[in-house]
Write a protein that holds these residues in place. Structure first.
Motif, PDB file in Angstrom:
ATOM      1  N   TRP A  85       0.819  -1.209   0.000  1.00 56.05           N
ATOM      2  CA  TRP A  85       0.000   0.000   0.000  1.00 56.05           C
ATOM      3  C   TRP A  85       0.862   1.273   0.000  1.00 56.05           C
ATOM      4  O   TRP A  85       0.378   2.342  -0.348  1.00 56.05           O
ATOM      5  N   ALA A  86       2.129   1.121   0.383  1.00 58.44           N
ATOM      6  CA  ALA A  86       3.032   2.280   0.346  1.00 58.44           C
ATOM      7  C   ALA A  86       3.199   2.788  -1.087  1.00 58.44           C
ATOM      8  O   ALA A  86       3.617   3.926  -1.304  1.00 58.44           O
ATOM      9  N   GLY A  87       2.846   1.956  -2.063  1.00 56.46           N
ATOM     10  CA  GLY A  87       2.960   2.373  -3.460  1.00 56.46           C
ATOM     11  C   GLY A  87       1.778   3.185  -3.975  1.00 56.46           C
ATOM     12  O   GLY A  87       1.733   3.578  -5.138  1.00 56.46           O
ATOM     13  N   LEU A  88       0.799   3.433  -3.129  1.00 56.19           N
ATOM     14  CA  LEU A  88      -0.399   4.182  -3.564  1.00 56.19           C
ATOM     15  C   LEU A  88      -0.028   5.560  -4.096  1.00 56.19           C
ATOM     16  O   LEU A  88       0.717   6.293  -3.465  1.00 56.19           O
ATOM     17  N   ASP A  89      -0.591   5.891  -5.241  1.00 55.69           N
ATOM     18  CA  ASP A  89      -0.439   7.260  -5.746  1.00 55.69           C
ATOM     19  C   ASP A  89      -1.788   7.720  -6.310  1.00 55.69           C
ATOM     20  O   ASP A  89      -2.798   7.013  -6.189  1.00 55.69           O
ATOM     21  N   ALA A  90      -1.783   8.896  -6.900  1.00 61.41           N
ATOM     22  CA  ALA A  90      -3.044   9.490  -7.348  1.00 61.41           C
ATOM     23  C   ALA A  90      -3.746   8.598  -8.383  1.00 61.41           C
ATOM     24  O   ALA A  90      -4.965   8.395  -8.314  1.00 61.41           O
ATOM     25  N   ASP A  91      -2.984   8.042  -9.335  1.00 57.81           N
ATOM     26  CA  ASP A  91      -3.600   7.196 -10.367  1.00 57.81           C
ATOM     27  C   ASP A  91      -4.247   5.957  -9.748  1.00 57.81           C
ATOM     28  O   ASP A  91      -5.342   5.545 -10.128  1.00 57.81           O
ATOM     29  N   ILE A 116      -4.254   5.623   4.334  1.00 56.11           N
ATOM     30  CA  ILE A 116      -2.849   5.562   3.925  1.00 56.11           C
ATOM     31  C   ILE A 116      -2.608   6.670   2.911  1.00 56.11           C
ATOM     32  O   ILE A 116      -3.283   6.731   1.885  1.00 56.11           O
ATOM     33  N   HIS A 117      -1.678   7.550   3.238  1.00 52.52           N
ATOM     34  CA  HIS A 117      -1.444   8.721   2.384  1.00 52.52           C
ATOM     35  C   HIS A 117       0.043   8.875   2.089  1.00 52.52           C
ATOM     36  O   HIS A 117       0.671   9.831   2.514  1.00 52.52           O
ATOM     37  N   PRO A 118       0.609   7.919   1.325  1.00 52.25           N
ATOM     38  CA  PRO A 118       2.030   8.036   1.025  1.00 52.25           C
ATOM     39  C   PRO A 118       2.331   9.191   0.070  1.00 52.25           C
ATOM     40  O   PRO A 118       3.497   9.599  -0.057  1.00 52.25           O
ATOM     41  N   ARG A 119       1.287   9.680  -0.587  1.00 50.02           N
ATOM     42  CA  ARG A 119       1.451  10.846  -1.462  1.00 50.02           C
ATOM     43  C   ARG A 119       0.282  11.809  -1.213  1.00 50.02           C
ATOM     44  O   ARG A 119      -0.770  11.379  -0.738  1.00 50.02           O
ATOM     45  N   PRO A 120       0.468  13.090  -1.537  1.00 52.25           N
ATOM     46  CA  PRO A 120      -0.579  14.064  -1.200  1.00 52.25           C
ATOM     47  C   PRO A 120      -1.788  13.992  -2.131  1.00 52.25           C
ATOM     48  O   PRO A 120      -1.720  13.420  -3.216  1.00 52.25           O
ATOM     49  N   ARG A 121      -2.851  14.561  -1.674  1.00 49.82           N
ATOM     50  CA  ARG A 121      -4.063  14.816  -2.480  1.00 49.82           C
ATOM     51  C   ARG A 121      -4.686  13.545  -3.052  1.00 49.82           C
ATOM     52  O   ARG A 121      -5.136  13.519  -4.207  1.00 49.82           O
ATOM     53  N   ALA A 170       7.440   4.835   7.631  1.00 49.09           N
ATOM     54  CA  ALA A 170       7.323   5.461   6.310  1.00 49.09           C
ATOM     55  C   ALA A 170       5.866   5.768   5.951  1.00 49.09           C
ATOM     56  O   ALA A 170       5.601   6.630   5.116  1.00 49.09           O
ATOM     57  N   LEU A 171       4.909   5.087   6.591  1.00 47.77           N
ATOM     58  CA  LEU A 171       3.501   5.311   6.247  1.00 47.77           C
ATOM     59  C   LEU A 171       2.788   6.219   7.245  1.00 47.77           C
ATOM     60  O   LEU A 171       1.586   6.459   7.131  1.00 47.77           O
ATOM     61  N   VAL A 172       3.540   6.728   8.215  1.00 46.14           N
ATOM     62  CA  VAL A 172       2.933   7.563   9.245  1.00 46.14           C
ATOM     63  C   VAL A 172       3.114   9.031   8.876  1.00 46.14           C
ATOM     64  O   VAL A 172       4.128   9.421   8.325  1.00 46.14           O
ATOM     65  N   GLN A 173       2.083   9.825   9.161  1.00 46.76           N
ATOM     66  CA  GLN A 173       2.162  11.261   8.913  1.00 46.76           C
ATOM     67  C   GLN A 173       2.179  12.002  10.252  1.00 46.76           C
ATOM     68  O   GLN A 173       1.683  11.494  11.252  1.00 46.76           O
TER      69      GLN A 173
END
Ligand SMILES: [Zn+2]
Length: 449
Positions: A93-99, A126-131, A167-170
């Protein structure tokens, strides 16, 4: 002029009213009127015959994680208990991105529509990337789906006694700033809204006390709802004892979260006195029958909670623990769990359908407009289809037949007066392209390219 008239239906309006040979008129995205065939219906621009079919309010999915359909039935984790399962999937899930979030949300919403769901919450934690939540609203807007997004978060890493990798914590400031931005951009408190935003630190074992308190403060300041996982697993009890010196429910109460603005997922391991306190506080509970059975960790006693006055909704919770997103199946499994636990006299299709409609709507604080088909409701409804083979011999009760026979799927799904599934097929022209991209993203996330 009425936009759509559905006639010759068995209409389930809500838990108090059914019209065996009825019609329902839709105008400007709302239920205009309902009646039986001895009352002439208004003329309409479009007439849909539902002869021999059950029509219900669209089902409400009160707990979900749409992105997880990128890792469905992930073989290395299929026999793991909850905490091990989560830790096996975090790196993927760390690979999640907008697409990824766009295509997984799109596919999830279409799947939900096919299973008769017209409003869903989604808990993206899980928010490894913004928005990323923005992409969910983009998909919902393109489809015409009613989305209650919950901005989830993880703020307690393994180093601090939590479960997720660092790495997955904000940090809390980042989370709260994004919550404020999302609410300002997408939260529509007006009647008939197509998008709303709630705040959802993921769980007491992966969230800091600070994020719990600040989320509550923001919810009170902006008039938002709050959501989290609570008492989902026995391991959570041990974790809370170590971190806070108390049970999950006690910590939840200490944080000030026990209020009518909160609904929680699972709630499998509370004590009887805790259930009574949660009931008095007005907290809603979501049972996730398939997921609970799949992970083998027990399930909330929905019937007992309803008797104690709790609003109980149903949720798919996945897909990755359940691997499907059919609210029909959740409704059926809720009925089976209730009967397995309390006997055949305790529960039938109507109690389960009430949880999947009115119960879920109450969890979302939306029971005035969704989860029923009284005039003035949002025009969110389903004309159900099951094969003639499956229904052969089911003559006496269309609601019981719908849930006991089957599988039932949506023949027609209407959201806000728009037909989104027709003849059992989604109407979105983009679906083929989205599925191709979903396949590509799933391979990437699962590191199989
Ligand atoms: Zn969940």
């Amino acid at each position: 002029m009425i936009d759509i008239l559905i006639c010759d239906a068995y209409l389930y309006i809500d838990h108090e009213q059914e019209i065996p040979d009825g019609w329902i008129a839709i105008e400007k995205g709302r239920v205009h009127s309902v009646g039986s065939t001895d009352q002439p219906p208004p003329t309409a621009a479009r007439v849909i015959s539902a002869r021999g079919r059950l029509v219900t309010p669209g089902l409400v999915n009160a707990h979900h994680h749409m992105y997880q359909n990128l890792t469905r039935s992930y073989a290395p984790a299929t026999r793991m208990p909850l905490f091990a399962w989560l830790q096996a999937l975090y790196p993927l899930w760390a690979g999640l991105d907008a697409d990824c979030v766009y295509v997984s949300s799109y596919v999830a919403m279409v799947e939900l529509l096919l299973g008769g769901c017209t409003t869903s919450m989604d808990h993206l934690f899980i928010h490894p990337r913004p928005r990323l939540v923005d992409e969910q609203f983009r998909a919902a807007r393109e489809i015409g789906f009613r989305l209650y997004a919950t901005r989830g978060s993880m703020t307690r890493a393994q180093e601090d006694g939590g479960l997720p990798p660092i790495a997955l914590v904000q940090d809390e400031d980042t989370v709260m700033a994004d919550c404020e931005r999302l609410v300002a951009t997408y939260h529509d408190p007006a009647p008939g809204a197509m998008g709303r935003v709630a705040l959802g630190p993921v769980s007491l074992f992966s969230s800091s006390e600070r994020i719990m308190r600040e989320s509550l403060a923001m919810a009170e300041r902006l008039g938002l709802r709050l959501h989290t996982h609570l008492a989902e697993d026995m391991a959570e009890d041990d974790c809370c004892l170590n971190l806070y010196g108390c049970t999950p429910t006690e910590q939840f109460e200490r944080m000030g979260w026990a209020s009518p603005r909160t609904w929680v997922a699972h709630y499998i391991y509370p004590s009887t006195s805790e259930i009574d306190r949660i009931a008095r506080a007005g907290v809603g509970v979501v049972q996730c029958p398939s997921s609970n059975m799949m992970i083998g960790g027990g399930s909330a006693d929905a019937l007992d909670m309803r008797e104690r006055g709790i609003h109980v909704g149903l949720g798919c919770n996945g897909s990755a623990t359940t691997d499907h997103a059919s609210m029909w199946m959740e409704t059926r499994n809720a009925m089976l769990l209730g009967r397995a636990g309390h006997g055949p006299q305790a529960m039938g299709a109507r109690e389960a359908l009430d949880m999947a409609t009115r119960g879920g709507a109450a969890c979302l604080g939306w029971e005035d407009e969704i989860g029923h088909l009284r005039p003035g409701a949002c025009a969110d409804l389903v004309i159900w289809h099951a094969s003639d083979v499956a229904l052969a011999g089911a003559l006496t009760d269309p609601v019981e037949g719908w849930l006991r026979c089957g599988p039932a799927v949506a023949g027609t799904t209407i959201v806000a007066g728009k037909v989104l599934v027709e003849n059992g097929e989604p109407v979105m022209a983009a679906l083929g392209d989205v599925l191709r991209e979903h396949a590509r993203q799933a391979r990437r996330i699962q590191q199989r390219d």
